[in-house]
Design an enzyme around this catalytic site. Structure first.
Site, short mmCIF file in Angstrom:
data_model
loop_
_atom_site.label_atom_id
_atom_site.label_comp_id
_atom_site.label_asym_id
_atom_site.label_seq_id
_atom_site.Cartn_x
_atom_site.Cartn_y
_atom_site.Cartn_z
CE1 TYR A 208 7.70 0.31 -3.52
CE2 TYR A 208 5.77 1.69 -3.22
CZ TYR A 208 6.92 1.11 -2.72
OH TYR A 208 7.27 1.31 -1.41
CD GLU B 59 -2.38 -1.66 2.23
OE1 GLU B 59 -1.75 -1.50 3.28
OE2 GLU B 59 -3.17 -2.60 2.04
C1 LIG Z 1 10.62 5.69 -1.80
C2 LIG Z 1 12.08 5.50 -1.37
C3 LIG Z 1 12.19 4.25 -0.50
C4 LIG Z 1 12.93 5.33 -2.64
O1 LIG Z 1 14.24 4.99 -2.23
P1 LIG Z 1 15.52 5.49 -3.07
O2 LIG Z 1 16.68 4.67 -2.62
O3 LIG Z 1 15.64 6.94 -2.98
O4 LIG Z 1 15.06 5.08 -4.53
P2 LIG Z 1 16.00 4.66 -5.73
O5 LIG Z 1 17.26 5.47 -5.70
O6 LIG Z 1 16.12 3.17 -5.71
O7 LIG Z 1 15.17 5.11 -6.96
C5 LIG Z 1 14.23 4.27 -7.53
C6 LIG Z 1 13.22 5.09 -8.30
O8 LIG Z 1 12.50 5.91 -7.36
C7 LIG Z 1 12.27 7.18 -7.94
N1 LIG Z 1 13.04 8.17 -7.19
C8 LIG Z 1 13.68 7.96 -6.04
N2 LIG Z 1 14.24 9.10 -5.58
C9 LIG Z 1 13.97 10.04 -6.47
C10 LIG Z 1 14.29 11.41 -6.57
N3 LIG Z 1 15.02 12.03 -5.61
N4 LIG Z 1 13.85 12.09 -7.62
C11 LIG Z 1 13.11 11.47 -8.56
N5 LIG Z 1 12.78 10.17 -8.53
C12 LIG Z 1 13.20 9.45 -7.50
C13 LIG Z 1 12.71 7.06 -9.37
O9 LIG Z 1 11.65 6.55 -10.14
C14 LIG Z 1 13.82 6.06 -9.28
O10 LIG Z 1 14.07 5.38 -10.48
P3 LIG Z 1 15.26 5.85 -11.44
O11 LIG Z 1 16.52 5.81 -10.61
O12 LIG Z 1 15.24 4.84 -12.53
O13 LIG Z 1 14.90 7.23 -11.87
C15 LIG Z 1 12.61 6.74 -0.59
O14 LIG Z 1 12.34 7.90 -1.35
C16 LIG Z 1 12.02 6.90 0.80
O15 LIG Z 1 12.50 6.30 1.76
N6 LIG Z 1 10.95 7.71 0.93
C17 LIG Z 1 10.34 7.96 2.22
C18 LIG Z 1 9.64 6.74 2.76
C19 LIG Z 1 8.62 6.18 1.79
O16 LIG Z 1 7.89 6.91 1.16
N7 LIG Z 1 8.56 4.85 1.72
C20 LIG Z 1 7.64 4.14 0.86
C21 LIG Z 1 6.39 3.86 1.61
S1 LIG Z 1 5.22 2.98 0.60
#
Ligand SMILES: CC(C)(COP(=O)(O)OP(=O)(O)OC[C@H]1O[C@@H](n2cnc3c(N)ncnc32)[C@H](O)[C@@H]1OP(=O)(O)O)[C@@H](O)C(=O)NCCC(=O)NCCS
Length: 149
Positions: free
Chosen positions: A118, A106
């Protein structure tokens, strides 16, 4: 940047607890995390390490034949480095070894970074759970079909 994904251990509980509070304003709680690691055979929790520093976490339940992501985060200073994807890949890989049919999660409809990630991993949109979160925001159910018949 050397990224390693390993099983969550008891020594990681404080990190996960404090980061969950900071990022989501709430946590599963230290006691629940302890019980999950010690006693729940369905629970698969992982920590990401960057050069030995904790950088992220994913929690999942393998409720065969399906599985669900309970929570995922990457610590703020490490975001945008592919760590979230690596944590998800770890769970997806484990799901494949258990012949899981569907992996669900979710996510807040407003959480663009998470929904983008996702989508890229092949999750598709399922139903909307209206007013699922405390602030009245809707949750989007997303499903990754792992193709086991
Ligand atoms: C969602 C989250 C876990 C992503 O982790 P991350 O390590 O930053 O993500 P990644 O570096 O693996 O990036 C994967 C994809 O996420 C998106 N993304 C992540 N960070 C981004 C940024 N700063 N700007 C734009 N897109 C981003 C992109 O689609 C990216 O794909 P790409 O590298 O091919 O462009 C992180 O932003 C986070 O912890 N957010 C707060 C908590 C949260 O929302 N958790 C999810 C609850 S359902």
């Amino acid at each position: 940047m050397r990224v390693e994904i390993r099983k969550m251990q008891l020594g990681d509980i404080s990190y996960v607890y404090e980061e969950e509070l900071k990022i989501f304003g709430k946590s599963l709680g230290k006691k629940t995390l302890y019980n999950e690691i010690m006693f729940n055979v369905m629970a698969k929790y992982f920590i990401a390490l960057v050069d030995d520093e904790r950088a992220g976490y994913v929690g999942s339940w393998l409720t065969l034949p399906n599985a669900e992501i309970l929570n995922l985060f990457v610590s703020k200073k490490y975001r945008g480095n592919g760590i979230g994807r690596k944590l998800m890949d770890k769970v997806i890989g484990i799901c494949r070894t258990y012949n899981i049919e569907n992996l669900t999660l979710e996510v807040r409809t407003s959480n663009k970074y998470a929904t983008d990630l996702y989508n890229e991993l092949g999750f598709v949109k399922g139903t909307i759970r209206k007013k699922y979160y405390e602030n009245g925001e809707d949750a989007l159910l997303m499903v990754l079909n792992l193709g086991v018949k």
